[in-house]
Enzyme design. Structure first.
Site, PDB file in Angstrom:
ATOM      1  N   TRP A   1      62.459  29.209  -1.830  1.00 60.30           N
ATOM      2  CA  TRP A   1      61.250  30.028  -2.011  1.00 60.30           C
ATOM      3  C   TRP A   1      59.981  29.200  -2.061  1.00 60.30           C
ATOM      4  O   TRP A   1      58.900  29.748  -2.006  1.00 60.30           O
ATOM      5  CB  TRP A   1      61.383  30.853  -3.287  1.00 60.30           C
ATOM      6  CG  TRP A   1      62.020  32.180  -3.068  1.00 60.30           C
ATOM      7  CD1 TRP A   1      63.188  32.432  -2.399  1.00 60.30           C
ATOM      8  CD2 TRP A   1      61.523  33.449  -3.510  1.00 60.30           C
ATOM      9  NE1 TRP A   1      63.450  33.782  -2.406  1.00 60.30           N
ATOM     10  CE2 TRP A   1      62.449  34.433  -3.094  1.00 60.30           C
ATOM     11  CE3 TRP A   1      60.412  33.860  -4.243  1.00 60.30           C
ATOM     12  CZ2 TRP A   1      62.284  35.789  -3.358  1.00 60.30           C
ATOM     13  CZ3 TRP A   1      60.252  35.206  -4.514  1.00 60.30           C
ATOM     14  CH2 TRP A   1      61.179  36.162  -4.070  1.00 60.30           C
TER      15      TRP A   1
ATOM     16  N   TYR B   1      66.361  26.186   3.232  1.00 58.50           N
ATOM     17  CA  TYR B   1      66.216  27.455   2.510  1.00 58.50           C
ATOM     18  C   TYR B   1      65.587  27.264   1.131  1.00 58.50           C
ATOM     19  O   TYR B   1      65.917  26.310   0.425  1.00 58.50           O
ATOM     20  CB  TYR B   1      67.572  28.147   2.335  1.00 58.50           C
ATOM     21  CG  TYR B   1      67.401  29.477   1.643  1.00 58.50           C
ATOM     22  CD1 TYR B   1      66.962  30.581   2.354  1.00 58.50           C
ATOM     23  CD2 TYR B   1      67.605  29.605   0.273  1.00 58.50           C
ATOM     24  CE1 TYR B   1      66.741  31.789   1.719  1.00 58.50           C
ATOM     25  CE2 TYR B   1      67.394  30.813  -0.366  1.00 58.50           C
ATOM     26  CZ  TYR B   1      66.960  31.902   0.369  1.00 58.50           C
ATOM     27  OH  TYR B   1      66.730  33.098  -0.265  1.00 58.50           O
TER      28      TYR B   1
HETATM   29  N1  LIG Z   1      74.947  31.879  -8.928  1.00 57.95           N
HETATM   30  C1  LIG Z   1      73.935  32.358  -8.226  1.00 57.95           C
HETATM   31  N2  LIG Z   1      73.280  31.561  -7.375  1.00 57.95           N
HETATM   32  C2  LIG Z   1      72.247  32.024  -6.661  1.00 57.95           C
HETATM   33  C3  LIG Z   1      71.848  33.373  -6.776  1.00 57.95           C
HETATM   34  C4  LIG Z   1      72.560  34.209  -7.671  1.00 57.95           C
HETATM   35  O1  LIG Z   1      72.277  35.421  -7.805  1.00 57.95           O
HETATM   36  N3  LIG Z   1      73.587  33.667  -8.395  1.00 57.95           N
HETATM   37  N4  LIG Z   1      70.800  33.836  -6.048  1.00 57.95           N
HETATM   38  C5  LIG Z   1      70.472  33.134  -4.817  1.00 57.95           C
HETATM   39  C6  LIG Z   1      69.164  33.547  -4.333  1.00 57.95           C
HETATM   40  S1  LIG Z   1      69.006  35.201  -4.004  1.00 57.95           S
HETATM   41  C7  LIG Z   1      68.151  32.688  -4.087  1.00 57.95           C
HETATM   42  S2  LIG Z   1      66.724  33.287  -3.372  1.00 57.95           S
HETATM   43  C8  LIG Z   1      68.270  31.256  -4.365  1.00 57.95           C
HETATM   44  C9  LIG Z   1      66.988  30.635  -4.880  1.00 57.95           C
HETATM   45  O2  LIG Z   1      67.053  29.291  -4.685  1.00 57.95           O
HETATM   46  P1  LIG Z   1      65.780  28.406  -4.284  1.00 57.95           P
HETATM   47  O3  LIG Z   1      64.808  29.185  -3.480  1.00 57.95           O
HETATM   48  O4  LIG Z   1      66.247  27.122  -3.737  1.00 57.95           O
HETATM   49  O5  LIG Z   1      65.163  28.172  -5.701  1.00 57.95           O
HETATM   50  P2  LIG Z   1      63.762  27.623  -6.162  1.00 57.95           P
HETATM   51  O6  LIG Z   1      63.984  27.110  -7.530  1.00 57.95           O
HETATM   52  O7  LIG Z   1      62.720  28.676  -5.985  1.00 57.95           O
HETATM   53  O8  LIG Z   1      63.515  26.414  -5.175  1.00 57.95           O
HETATM   54  C10 LIG Z   1      62.276  26.142  -4.603  1.00 57.95           C
HETATM   55  C11 LIG Z   1      61.995  24.643  -4.696  1.00 57.95           C
HETATM   56  O9  LIG Z   1      60.782  24.388  -3.977  1.00 57.95           O
HETATM   57  C12 LIG Z   1      59.972  23.501  -4.742  1.00 57.95           C
HETATM   58  N5  LIG Z   1      58.567  23.707  -4.343  1.00 57.95           N
HETATM   59  C13 LIG Z   1      57.669  24.576  -4.858  1.00 57.95           C
HETATM   60  N6  LIG Z   1      56.504  24.486  -4.196  1.00 57.95           N
HETATM   61  C14 LIG Z   1      56.665  23.532  -3.258  1.00 57.95           C
HETATM   62  C15 LIG Z   1      55.812  22.990  -2.250  1.00 57.95           C
HETATM   63  O10 LIG Z   1      54.665  23.376  -2.077  1.00 57.95           O
HETATM   64  N7  LIG Z   1      56.334  22.017  -1.446  1.00 57.95           N
HETATM   65  C16 LIG Z   1      57.608  21.571  -1.580  1.00 57.95           C
HETATM   66  N8  LIG Z   1      58.029  20.611  -0.752  1.00 57.95           N
HETATM   67  N9  LIG Z   1      58.441  22.072  -2.539  1.00 57.95           N
HETATM   68  C17 LIG Z   1      57.967  23.044  -3.335  1.00 57.95           C
HETATM   69  C18 LIG Z   1      60.267  23.871  -6.173  1.00 57.95           C
HETATM   70  O11 LIG Z   1      59.928  22.814  -7.042  1.00 57.95           O
HETATM   71  C19 LIG Z   1      61.776  24.168  -6.115  1.00 57.95           C
HETATM   72  O12 LIG Z   1      62.528  23.016  -6.360  1.00 57.95           O
HETATM   73  O13 LIG Z   1      69.316  31.056  -5.326  1.00 57.95           O
HETATM   74  C20 LIG Z   1      70.552  31.615  -4.906  1.00 57.95           C
HETATM   75  N10 LIG Z   1      71.591  31.192  -5.827  1.00 57.95           N
HETATM   76  N1  LIG Z   2      62.242  37.001 -13.028  1.00 58.74           N
HETATM   77  C1  LIG Z   2      62.788  36.763 -11.832  1.00 58.74           C
HETATM   78  N2  LIG Z   2      62.845  37.749 -10.919  1.00 58.74           N
HETATM   79  C2  LIG Z   2      63.418  37.533  -9.712  1.00 58.74           C
HETATM   80  C3  LIG Z   2      63.920  36.261  -9.346  1.00 58.74           C
HETATM   81  C4  LIG Z   2      63.862  35.232 -10.338  1.00 58.74           C
HETATM   82  O1  LIG Z   2      64.304  34.088 -10.113  1.00 58.74           O
HETATM   83  N3  LIG Z   2      63.289  35.515 -11.548  1.00 58.74           N
HETATM   84  N4  LIG Z   2      64.487  36.066  -8.104  1.00 58.74           N
HETATM   85  C5  LIG Z   2      64.177  37.027  -7.036  1.00 58.74           C
HETATM   86  C6  LIG Z   2      65.160  36.955  -5.950  1.00 58.74           C
HETATM   87  S1  LIG Z   2      65.117  35.614  -4.913  1.00 58.74           S
HETATM   88  C7  LIG Z   2      66.068  37.916  -5.707  1.00 58.74           C
HETATM   89  S2  LIG Z   2      67.141  37.770  -4.386  1.00 58.74           S
HETATM   90  C8  LIG Z   2      66.159  39.119  -6.549  1.00 58.74           C
HETATM   91  C9  LIG Z   2      67.625  39.480  -6.828  1.00 58.74           C
HETATM   92  O2  LIG Z   2      67.735  40.769  -7.262  1.00 58.74           O
HETATM   93  P1  LIG Z   2      69.216  41.339  -7.581  1.00 58.74           P
HETATM   94  O3  LIG Z   2      70.161  40.832  -6.576  1.00 58.74           O
HETATM   95  O4  LIG Z   2      69.121  42.787  -7.760  1.00 58.74           O
HETATM   96  O5  LIG Z   2      69.426  40.673  -9.000  1.00 58.74           O
HETATM   97  P2  LIG Z   2      70.490  39.866  -9.845  1.00 58.74           P
HETATM   98  O6  LIG Z   2      69.663  39.410 -11.004  1.00 58.74           O
HETATM   99  O7  LIG Z   2      71.248  38.872  -9.072  1.00 58.74           O
HETATM  100  O8  LIG Z   2      71.533  40.966 -10.297  1.00 58.74           O
HETATM  101  C10 LIG Z   2      71.161  42.139 -10.968  1.00 58.74           C
HETATM  102  C11 LIG Z   2      72.328  42.636 -11.781  1.00 58.74           C
HETATM  103  O9  LIG Z   2      73.393  43.066 -10.950  1.00 58.74           O
HETATM  104  C12 LIG Z   2      74.536  43.161 -11.783  1.00 58.74           C
HETATM  105  N5  LIG Z   2      75.728  42.984 -10.967  1.00 58.74           N
HETATM  106  C13 LIG Z   2      76.290  41.839 -10.529  1.00 58.74           C
HETATM  107  N6  LIG Z   2      77.391  42.111  -9.789  1.00 58.74           N
HETATM  108  C14 LIG Z   2      77.514  43.454  -9.763  1.00 58.74           C
HETATM  109  C15 LIG Z   2      78.458  44.361  -9.186  1.00 58.74           C
HETATM  110  O10 LIG Z   2      79.414  43.981  -8.511  1.00 58.74           O
HETATM  111  N7  LIG Z   2      78.256  45.700  -9.398  1.00 58.74           N
HETATM  112  C16 LIG Z   2      77.208  46.160 -10.121  1.00 58.74           C
HETATM  113  N8  LIG Z   2      77.071  47.467 -10.240  1.00 58.74           N
HETATM  114  N9  LIG Z   2      76.318  45.339 -10.691  1.00 58.74           N
HETATM  115  C17 LIG Z   2      76.462  44.001 -10.508  1.00 58.74           C
HETATM  116  C18 LIG Z   2      74.403  42.084 -12.851  1.00 58.74           C
HETATM  117  O11 LIG Z   2      74.645  42.634 -14.134  1.00 58.74           O
HETATM  118  C19 LIG Z   2      72.972  41.604 -12.659  1.00 58.74           C
HETATM  119  O12 LIG Z   2      72.277  41.482 -13.879  1.00 58.74           O
HETATM  120  O13 LIG Z   2      65.476  38.908  -7.773  1.00 58.74           O
HETATM  121  C20 LIG Z   2      64.137  38.453  -7.569  1.00 58.74           C
HETATM  122  N10 LIG Z   2      63.452  38.552  -8.833  1.00 58.74           N
HETATM  123 MO   LIG Z   3      66.811  35.618  -3.482  1.00 62.54          MO
END
Ligand SMILES: Nc1nc2c(c(=O)[nH]1)N[C@H]1C(S)=C(S)[C@@H](COP(=O)(O)OP(=O)(O)OC[C@H]3O[C@@H](n4cnc5c(=O)[nH]c(N)nc54)[C@H](O)[C@@H]3O)O[C@H]1N2
Ligand SMILES: Nc1nc2c(c(=O)[nH]1)N[C@H]1C(S)=C(S)[C@@H](COP(=O)(O)OP(=O)(O)OC[C@H]3O[C@@H](n4cnc5c(=O)[nH]c(N)nc54)[C@H](O)[C@@H]3O)O[C@H]1N2
Ligand SMILES: [Mo]
Length: 744
Positions: A110, A108
């Site tokens: 991005w 998993y």
């Molecule tokens: N506490 C907390 N934890 C969360 C979340 C949260 O809201 N709160 N959100 C979750 C969510 S929604 C997500 S999507 C995840 C995100 O978690 P990840 O998707 O694991 O985060 P990234 O940092 O985008 O990891 C991508 C990795 O791929 C590598 N990469 C980039 N390009 C390439 C390539 O071409 N080849 C290879 N082999 N590697 C490459 C980058 O260097 C990076 O290390 O985190 C989750 N974790």
């Molecule tokens: N700049 C930037 N943008 C991103 C990403 C990034 O890494 N960087 N990651 C992307 C990815 S993979 C994802 S999945 C999306 C995630 O998009 P979301 O899931 O919408 O985003 P989060 O930033 O996890 O949370 C948004 C807000 O939800 C609020 N929140 C948390 N828990 C609760 C709750 O129980 N109730 C309510 N009402 N609010 C709550 C928090 O205050 C938080 O700031 O963002 C995407 N966009």
């Molecule tokens: Mo995500």
């Protein structure tokens, strides 16, 4: 001296890149983007950073004795051929001794934008070519919603999310009241899977507010919606209680749309009994909800009445389902919208994930093609994506998931390409322990991330700037040729080349490559895409033409009225049924009730999570939310951001009252901790967060093993690693109680 400028695309949008003498020296905004931002600024430093993996590296202790105490940092650098031989031999051994069922390849993450060099797809194709792997279901982003919502509104929930929701134009034209649970976050819409070339969320809100739309941000943080929106600072995880109280007002004041409920839903009578307290003796009145969500009964009543008397769109951020019992707010928001009876009317009803990523709220015609086949996976085993720690800890033990029960596989080898689990997974100290279970961990990574540092074999991968690709996102109307801007850094190779080398050694070279190089595949994939576009009446240049042009805008703006799934359904649910068992919106689901899960019964209910302000203790009195970072994408580019003086540890947002009670002032160094771990952070004192809640964004690289505090401020040393419920088994990252103190 050679010098040139080209446009490329990324998950955070398109930008111009200046190249001088084989190095990226600067980036500049993409001219057509009305809201460009600063994420690419740090790119030159990141691409050429000292933390790039220079050569294939194998952990010395693993090489010597198959030692599994990963994270010791002691690696031997080897020539490519030798390292590929060792990895292929090891993969072959595991297959022979334990079968492909022992290989976890969910991988998993991005990774990077670009249709061909998508690391995870490449990994899956390779593993399928050699007999398959244990895969994962869903995403950290929406895993819980992906499980619950098909039961409620139908199988094509994801299609609804991305393709059939009302556009910002329709919201602008019709919506009078926009109630945003979790906000519509401008910083999150900077990013989208595969790219977002025009950043438009901010400008749309200026227009919404300008015409007098009521935009209500129901969230613990003010910044979760654009400036100018009203703010209802709820307690995290209490949204379902608030929604139930709004529903109670609608029901008891005769504001529920009975005709819509009868025609378009099933199960309202069962739910109604619960709502009125007939089944549990607790009517879900505003007075009942007020102490749970900390919103006054008067305000709840006024809001319910306004929602019933105006065109109202309820939106729910993805964050709400990224917490224990995350199924409930998604289901309940749908029930609340059904009671309002506006589902299927333009600018009314319920929407999901506006602002979560850029592109939701735009209206485009779909285009097919340009997918590099992952082949088929002969191993049928799939785990819910966020259950990886449980899987490693409990091989062979049964677990529940969405009505099924089965054993976790016994994993001996983990292969990861394009993700950073030691940034993204919950309870990282516990994952670090579970990580000693597999015999071998192989990672392809451009940088020495915390995950690469916990692998036995690390193959240095190129970044998109070191290879040619095509950029195209289904949520965007631009098409990019992504040029190779610089030579590979160090000895990095493309994931495709790495997997081709392994496949060849394992006797599956032809299956993986079909006799083609990456340079052969690009025109091939594009050719098919171009042919399908032509069928839709869209003329595109040939590959050489696209390359010369660098980028183009696709004529795929669509008329919103044709998009909605719910408009034809509302008009006639008989002829346009939803993909649920009843064809209607399921307020009560026989299917879910049949699972007999106490943590997700047959209709939406209020189920508090194990950690929230309602269970706060003296040891852990604060609810920590861990949103996405504004300055980057997840943990990407972090190496260079962390170099900036004073940038790390990460900032923890804390209310002035909570700060004062602990003697904390702006910029103070903090210790954030609970029974699971501790992280260092720097104080950001702000009244934009409700008292009792702190926010620590994701993205900091989890530190090296050994210390008892994470020095950089990764929130996942503190988060709870449990599934949302037996139904969704999604990630519960927003469920965590912590304590905060001055450090030292
Ligand atoms: N506490 C907390 N934890 C969360 C979340 C949260 O809201 N709160 N959100 C979750 C969510 S929604 C997500 S999507 C995840 C995100 O978690 P990840 O998707 O694991 O985060 P990234 O940092 O985008 O990891 C991508 C990795 O791929 C590598 N990469 C980039 N390009 C390439 C390539 O071409 N080849 C290879 N082999 N590697 C490459 C980058 O260097 C990076 O290390 O985190 C989750 N974790
Ligand atoms: N700049 C930037 N943008 C991103 C990403 C990034 O890494 N960087 N990651 C992307 C990815 S993979 C994802 S999945 C999306 C995630 O998009 P979301 O899931 O919408 O985003 P989060 O930033 O996890 O949370 C948004 C807000 O939800 C609020 N929140 C948390 N828990 C609760 C709750 O129980 N109730 C309510 N009402 N609010 C709550 C928090 O205050 C938080 O700031 O963002 C995407 N966009
Ligand atoms: Mo995500």
């Amino acid at each position: 001296m050679t010098k040139f400028t080209k446009v490329t695309s990324s998950h955070w949008g398109a930008f111009e890149v200046d190249v001088e003498d084989g190095a990226i020296v600067a980036t500049r905004p993409f001219a057509p983007d009305p809201g460009p931002h600063h994420i690419p600024d740090i790119l030159p430093q990141a691409v050429h950073h000292r933390s790039r993996v220079a050569r294939p590296s194998i952990r010395r202790a693993w090489l010597a004795s198959r030692d599994r105490n990963r994270g010791d940092g002691d690696y031997v650098e080897l020539p490519w051929d030798e390292a590929l031989d060792i990895a292929a031999t090891e993969i072959g051994r595991i297959r022979q001794e334990h079968g492909n069922e022992a290989i976890f390849g969910g991988s998993y993450g991005w990774s990077s934008a670009g249709r061909f060099h998508h690391a995870q797809s490449q990994a899956h194709r390779f593993l399928n070519a050699i007999g398959g792997y244990v895969a994962s279901f869903g995403s950290y982003s929406t895993g819980c919603a992906q499980a619950i919502m098909p039961h409620v509104i139908g199988k094509n929930f994801l299609a609804y999310l991305y393709e059939h929701q009302d556009s910002y134009q329709t919201i602008h034209d019709h919506t009078e009241t926009l109630v945003m649970f979790g906000g519509i976050n401008p910083k999150n819409s900077k990013v989208s899977m595969g790219g977002v070339s025009e950043h438009v969320t901010g400008p749309w809100f200026e227009r919404f507010l300008g015409k007098g739309m009521m935009c209500l941000n129901v969230s613990p943080q003010r910044v979760d919606a654009p400036e100018g929106c009203d703010w209802l600072p709820v307690r995290p995880a209490s949204d379902t209680a608030l929604m139930l109280a709004l529903a109670h007002v609608l029901e008891t004041e005769g504001l529920a749309d009975r005709a819509f409920l009868d025609r378009c839903t099933v199960g309202y009578p069962q739910f109604r009994r619960y709502l009125l307290g007939d089944t549990d003796g607790l009517p879900k009145t505003p007075e009942w909800a007020a102490p749970l969500c900390d919103v006054s009964p008067d305000r709840i009543r006024a809001l319910a009445r306004r929602m019933a008397s105006t065109r109202t769109l309820i939106t729910v951020a993805w964050s709400l389902q990224r917490g224990e019992h995350g199924e409930q707010p998604y289901w309940m928001a749908t029930v609340l919208a059904a009671m309002l009876g506006q589902i299927g009317l333009p600018g009314g009803g319920v929407g999901f994930g506006y602002g979560a990523i850029g592109g939701v709220g735009k209206s485009f015609r779909g285009m097919r093609g340009m997918t590099f086949s992952q082949l088929t996976n002969p191993v049928g085993t799939v785990i819910p994506v966020a259950r990886i720690g449980d899987m490693l800890r409990h091989p062979g033990e049964p677990y529940d998931f969405n009505g099924k029960r089965g054993p976790y596989p016994d994993i001996r080898l983990v292969y990861w390409a394009g993700g950073n689990p030691f940034h993204h997974h919950q309870d990282l100290n516990r994952l670090h322990e579970a990580w000693t279970k597999p015999e071998t961990v192989i990672v392809n990574e451009p940088w020495w991330t915390p995950t690469a540092k916990r692998a036995d074999i690390v193959f240095p991968a190129t970044t998109p700037y070191e290879r040619e690709d095509i950029g195209r996102s289904p949520l965007d109307d631009y098409l990019f040729h992504m040029p190779r801007l610089i030579a590979p850094v160090g000895e990095a190779r493309d994931d495709y080349a790495i997997f081709a080398g392994l496949a060849e050694r394992l006797g599956a070279g032809d299956v993986f490559t079909e006799g083609r190089t990456a340079d052969d595949w690009l025109p091939e994939l594009y050719g098919e895409y171009r042919r399908l576009a032509e069928e839709q009446g869209i003329a595109l240049p040939d590959y050489a033409g696209l390359k010369a042009q660098n980028w183009l805008k696709l004529p795929i703006q669509a008329d919103d009225s044709e998009r909605s799934l719910f408009r034809p359904f509302r008009d006639d649910p008989e002829t346009a049924p939803l993909g649920t068992p009843s064809g209607r919106i399921e307020i009560f689901s026989e299917t879910i009730a049949g699972f007999h899960y106490d943590d997700c019964p047959g209709h939406p209910v209020w189920l508090p999570p194990q950690e929230w302000l309602g269970t706060a203790t003296a040891e852990a009195p604060l609810h920590m939310v861990s949103p996405q970072p504004s300055d980057k994408l997840h943990s990407q580019l972090e190496c260079a951001l962390a170099d900036v003086e004073g940038a790390r540890p990460e900032r923890l947002v804390i209310h002035p009252d909570d700060a004062a009670a602990r003697g904390i002032r702006q910029d103070d160094l903090l210790r954030v901790y609970n029974a699971r771990g501790a992280a260092r952070a720097r104080a950001q004192v702000s009244d934009g967060i409700r008292p009792g809640v702190v926010a620590l964004p994701t993205g900091a690289w989890f530190g090296d093993p050994g210390g008892n505090i994470d020095p950089h401020g990764n929130p996942n040393v503190l988060t709870l690693d449990v599934g949302t419920s037996r139904l969704g088994q999604g990630c519960s990252a927003h469920t965590a109680l912590v304590q905060v103190a001055l450090d030292g």
